[in-house]
Design an enzyme around this catalytic site. Sequence first.
Site, PDB file in Angstrom:
ATOM      1  N   GLU A 114       0.808 -24.038  68.208  1.00 43.01           N
ATOM      2  CA  GLU A 114       1.332 -24.579  66.947  1.00 43.01           C
ATOM      3  C   GLU A 114       2.587 -25.379  67.204  1.00 43.01           C
ATOM      4  O   GLU A 114       3.338 -25.067  68.118  1.00 43.01           O
ATOM      5  CB  GLU A 114       1.720 -23.414  66.025  1.00 43.01           C
ATOM      6  CG  GLU A 114       0.564 -22.542  65.675  1.00 43.01           C
ATOM      7  CD  GLU A 114       1.015 -21.147  65.265  1.00 43.01           C
ATOM      8  OE1 GLU A 114       2.204 -20.948  64.994  1.00 43.01           O
ATOM      9  OE2 GLU A 114       0.154 -20.270  65.249  1.00 43.01           O
ATOM     10  N   LYS A 116       6.301 -26.338  66.860  1.00 40.18           N
ATOM     11  CA  LYS A 116       7.499 -25.571  66.531  1.00 40.18           C
ATOM     12  C   LYS A 116       8.344 -26.446  65.626  1.00 40.18           C
ATOM     13  O   LYS A 116       8.887 -27.463  66.057  1.00 40.18           O
ATOM     14  CB  LYS A 116       8.263 -25.211  67.799  1.00 40.18           C
ATOM     15  CG  LYS A 116       9.397 -24.271  67.538  1.00 40.18           C
ATOM     16  CD  LYS A 116       9.949 -23.766  68.854  1.00 40.18           C
ATOM     17  CE  LYS A 116      10.943 -22.637  68.635  1.00 40.18           C
ATOM     18  NZ  LYS A 116      12.092 -23.023  67.861  1.00 40.18           N
ATOM     19  N   ASP A 118      11.343 -27.648  63.358  1.00 41.03           N
ATOM     20  CA  ASP A 118      12.769 -27.447  63.490  1.00 41.03           C
ATOM     21  C   ASP A 118      13.395 -27.282  62.116  1.00 41.03           C
ATOM     22  O   ASP A 118      13.843 -28.232  61.500  1.00 41.03           O
ATOM     23  CB  ASP A 118      13.371 -28.659  64.217  1.00 41.03           C
ATOM     24  CG  ASP A 118      14.647 -28.277  64.913  1.00 41.03           C
ATOM     25  OD1 ASP A 118      14.950 -27.071  64.958  1.00 41.03           O
ATOM     26  OD2 ASP A 118      15.338 -29.182  65.392  1.00 41.03           O
ATOM     27  N   TYR A 225       3.422 -20.162  59.321  1.00 45.66           N
ATOM     28  CA  TYR A 225       2.853 -20.033  60.655  1.00 45.66           C
ATOM     29  C   TYR A 225       2.497 -18.612  61.080  1.00 45.66           C
ATOM     30  O   TYR A 225       2.064 -18.402  62.195  1.00 45.66           O
ATOM     31  CB  TYR A 225       3.760 -20.675  61.706  1.00 45.66           C
ATOM     32  CG  TYR A 225       5.199 -20.181  61.687  1.00 45.66           C
ATOM     33  CD1 TYR A 225       5.511 -18.866  61.997  1.00 45.66           C
ATOM     34  CD2 TYR A 225       6.237 -21.047  61.374  1.00 45.66           C
ATOM     35  CE1 TYR A 225       6.808 -18.421  61.993  1.00 45.66           C
ATOM     36  CE2 TYR A 225       7.546 -20.614  61.371  1.00 45.66           C
ATOM     37  CZ  TYR A 225       7.828 -19.298  61.672  1.00 45.66           C
ATOM     38  OH  TYR A 225       9.112 -18.860  61.655  1.00 45.66           O
ATOM     39  N   LYS A 312       9.605 -25.897  74.840  1.00 44.27           N
ATOM     40  CA  LYS A 312      10.459 -26.934  74.247  1.00 44.27           C
ATOM     41  C   LYS A 312      10.154 -28.267  74.902  1.00 44.27           C
ATOM     42  O   LYS A 312      10.106 -28.350  76.134  1.00 44.27           O
ATOM     43  CB  LYS A 312      11.937 -26.585  74.471  1.00 44.27           C
ATOM     44  CG  LYS A 312      12.411 -25.353  73.715  1.00 44.27           C
ATOM     45  CD  LYS A 312      12.535 -25.656  72.241  1.00 44.27           C
ATOM     46  CE  LYS A 312      13.329 -24.611  71.502  1.00 44.27           C
ATOM     47  NZ  LYS A 312      14.752 -24.709  71.595  1.00 44.27           N
ATOM     48  N   CYS A 406      27.273 -61.607  61.080  1.00 48.85           N
ATOM     49  CA  CYS A 406      26.102 -61.509  61.941  1.00 48.85           C
ATOM     50  C   CYS A 406      26.417 -62.049  63.337  1.00 48.85           C
ATOM     51  O   CYS A 406      26.931 -63.162  63.468  1.00 48.85           O
ATOM     52  CB  CYS A 406      24.951 -62.302  61.315  1.00 48.85           C
ATOM     53  SG  CYS A 406      23.499 -62.341  62.378  1.00 48.85           S
ATOM     54  N   CYS A 409      24.206 -65.472  63.750  1.00 53.28           N
ATOM     55  CA  CYS A 409      24.346 -66.691  62.938  1.00 53.28           C
ATOM     56  C   CYS A 409      25.643 -66.726  62.146  1.00 53.28           C
ATOM     57  O   CYS A 409      25.862 -67.639  61.347  1.00 53.28           O
ATOM     58  CB  CYS A 409      23.136 -66.841  62.017  1.00 53.28           C
ATOM     59  SG  CYS A 409      23.119 -65.609  60.705  1.00 53.28           S
ATOM     60  N   CYS A 424      21.769 -58.835  57.670  1.00 54.22           N
ATOM     61  CA  CYS A 424      22.170 -60.228  57.654  1.00 54.22           C
ATOM     62  C   CYS A 424      21.271 -60.887  56.601  1.00 54.22           C
ATOM     63  O   CYS A 424      20.051 -60.863  56.729  1.00 54.22           O
ATOM     64  CB  CYS A 424      21.956 -60.863  59.019  1.00 54.22           C
ATOM     65  SG  CYS A 424      22.025 -62.658  58.918  1.00 54.22           S
ATOM     66  N   CYS A 430      18.465 -67.255  60.468  1.00 50.06           N
ATOM     67  CA  CYS A 430      19.026 -66.420  61.537  1.00 50.06           C
ATOM     68  C   CYS A 430      17.957 -66.260  62.635  1.00 50.06           C
ATOM     69  O   CYS A 430      16.872 -65.707  62.378  1.00 50.06           O
ATOM     70  CB  CYS A 430      19.437 -65.078  60.946  1.00 50.06           C
ATOM     71  SG  CYS A 430      20.104 -63.937  62.146  1.00 50.06           S
TER      72      CYS A 430
HETATM   73  S1  IVH Z   1       6.506 -17.557  65.593  1.00 55.99           S
HETATM   74  C1  IVH Z   1       7.225 -13.316  66.599  1.00 55.99           C
HETATM   75  N1  IVH Z   1       5.686 -19.989  65.126  1.00 55.99           N
HETATM   76  O1  IVH Z   1      11.118 -20.688  65.974  1.00 55.99           O
HETATM   77  C2  IVH Z   1       6.958 -14.712  66.219  1.00 55.99           C
HETATM   78  N2  IVH Z   1       8.032 -19.569  65.101  1.00 55.99           N
HETATM   79  O2  IVH Z   1      12.477 -19.215  68.282  1.00 55.99           O
HETATM   80  C3  IVH Z   1       8.182 -15.529  66.079  1.00 55.99           C
HETATM   81  N3  IVH Z   1       9.410 -21.508  64.565  1.00 55.99           N
HETATM   82  O3  IVH Z   1      12.499 -17.951  64.276  1.00 55.99           O
HETATM   83  C4  IVH Z   1       8.043 -16.792  65.363  1.00 55.99           C
HETATM   84  N4  IVH Z   1       7.742 -22.933  64.290  1.00 55.99           N
HETATM   85  O4  IVH Z   1      12.129 -20.106  62.995  1.00 55.99           O
HETATM   86  C5  IVH Z   1       6.759 -19.177  65.245  1.00 55.99           C
HETATM   87  N5  IVH Z   1       4.817 -22.085  64.683  1.00 55.99           N
HETATM   88  C6  IVH Z   1       5.866 -21.280  64.811  1.00 55.99           C
HETATM   89  C7  IVH Z   1       7.200 -21.732  64.626  1.00 55.99           C
HETATM   90  C8  IVH Z   1       8.264 -20.832  64.797  1.00 55.99           C
HETATM   91  C9  IVH Z   1       9.058 -22.769  64.260  1.00 55.99           C
HETATM   92  C10 IVH Z   1      10.794 -21.018  64.651  1.00 55.99           C
HETATM   93  C11 IVH Z   1      11.054 -19.794  63.829  1.00 55.99           C
HETATM   94  C12 IVH Z   1      11.488 -18.744  64.796  1.00 55.99           C
HETATM   95  C13 IVH Z   1      11.933 -19.541  65.972  1.00 55.99           C
HETATM   96  C14 IVH Z   1      11.703 -18.756  67.245  1.00 55.99           C
END
Ligand code: IVH
Length: 667
Positions: A114, A116, A118, A225, A312, A406, A409, A424, A430
């Site tokens: 999935e 992640k 932010d 999620y 990440k 600019c 120009c 501009c 320009c």
């Molecule tokens: S699972 C035990 N799934 O990432 C399961 N977390 O570092 C823990 N987050 O606190 C979370 N997308 O805020 C999970 N698809 C996703 C996520 C996700 C974002 C965030 C969430 C969590 C943090 C973990």
Amino acid sequence: MQRQEAQKRIAQLNSDLRRHNYLYYVKAEPEISDLEFDILLKELEQLESSFPDLIDPDSPTQHVGSDTTGDFITEKHQRPMLSLGNTYNADDLKEFDARIKKALEIETVTYSCELKIDGLAISLQYENGYLTKAITRGDGIQGDVVTENVKTLRNLPKKLSGNGPNQFEIRGEIFMHRKGFEKLNSERAAAGLPLYANPRNVASGSLKIKDSKEVAKRPLDILLYHYYGADIIFPSHSQGLNEARQWGLPVPDTSQVCKGIDAVIDFLKIWELKRHDLSFDTDGVVVKVDSITQQEELGFTAKMPRWAIAYKFPTETAKTQLLGITYQVGRTGAITPVAELEPVLLLGTTVKRASLHNSNEMQRLDVRVGDQVYVEKGGEIIPKITGVVLESRNPNTPVQPFIERCPECDTALVRNEGEAQHYCPNTRLCPPQVIGKLEHFIGRKAMDIQSVGSELCETLYRSEMVKNVADFYDLQEADILQLERMGEKSARNIIDGIRESKNQPFERVLFALGIRYVGETVAKKLASAFQDIESLSKAGLDELVAVDEIGDRIAESVIRFFENSENQYLITRLVNHGLNFKAAKREAKGIELEGKIIVISGVFEIHSRDELKALVEAHGGKIGSSVSAKTTFLLAGSGIGPSKLSKAETLGVPLLSETEFLSLIGS
Ligand code: IVH
């Protein structure tokens, strides 16, 4: 390391990490990146494992940070909200996979992958079909009860639409789309208020506003999620989420079930690039063991589940010197400040320049020439400046004002109310704006004049042969032959290409005109709603916004474009040259695909993927980007990914071959 030295360093790390936790969770104003935080945390973990008796019971390695503020009632979570271990490369993931295989004594593990998101984590409780409680993560054990605020989120059902279990908990992430964030910041800029650093911080700040009427004004969104059943439990994590989607809950359709770690790594590679097309920020992928029995078997450590890990996307930060600021003028006249840097190595490439976006961003960062700055790069996106090392600034360094004229120009720049960008206004003369417009006009998705190309656009402009897009159609072979190193064959080819472009349909011509905010999709919508340029140019605000997906901003821009007499003259010339300014009547062949969502995947024999896309749209269908429960059918070519296939199979989405599809639309 000596014990005494270790003791000192441990104390320092404890206090630094605690401060960064506070900045991140409570103030929502982090000073360092997640990666930098993880590096400090890892250092502390290593020291603590060498000197276990020096572990501070309150050490950040022993628990997660807290986001509670004291403004809300706090409540204990039904089960702790844990964090995840982070990895930054494929090798770490393979190690994670190896650990799981060993623990479960199996050959291949099935994972749910999935994005992640932010934002900030939230736990929701539904009872008898109604949302009854929303709690922030807090310190993982207890969090703030923010139910009323969460109820203001437009896409979260307060009442389930499908038949869900009587009682369940579901967790997800509250976040803000980049567009909403930018809009909010430009409103703040216009009101002279300080700007927010990033969407995550605003989302987190917004949820902690005490007045939910104020929260309702913030464009927050939510994606879920993690489903925790009470009376109904599904055998796999992905199944729980698919079910939750059927009850009307916002579950992302970007997730994928992957058999084995190699499929997981493929998923990461795809999203490392594709994530930039999303409307919100994602900083990685969460990989979870899909089977609930296996999850239970693996269990948890004190801080995190053993069955999940966060990958990440690569980013790297480096420190370098800001040598100067230059300004670029885009096709629309937008001025972008660019940081000229002392070259520095980031993710294997030398970075010399970074975008500073606009004057708001320059002010927010307070960058000054000569400063030491932090530069960050993630994936293939343009590097950005994330901060200034204020301690090392020479106190006499002057504030950097934004330019007023600019650079190309010398026209005085303007800035519309509520917009972050300077422009501009000299659109007609320009040089980079004119060349940019010519390049856009000939582009692949616009008039598709491949025989011209960007370089020739510039040459034609500099030699004063083409000063606007209508001039292309006045060109003769003899004109082109005057250019250096130009043969007869090429000249003929260029003129042929320009002439053939007159066959392009209205929607492409409309897109090619380069009206601000009128992209490919908007051009299609406008062409089909108004049918010809005459009606479009006369349309008022009300008529324009009545069209699907057209808002005030686009409508106003269209009106402004047609009010301009130079544009009117340009269109008259193009009409006289015979370009299409009328939509072709849609031929009603085969069955209508109206309301149907089709996903195209794989390689095809008769048509290219773009052609198939056009056919679907010509028959009223919509293109979906990934297979979901809403997909009508999957148009499958050869070499289609096994995960897409299995997803279609799980969801019962039918597969059609190219020939089956063509006979369906009677082609
Ligand atoms: S699972 C035990 N799934 O990432 C399961 N977390 O570092 C823990 N987050 O606190 C979370 N997308 O805020 C999970 N698809 C996703 C996520 C996700 C974002 C965030 C969430 C969590 C943090 C973990």
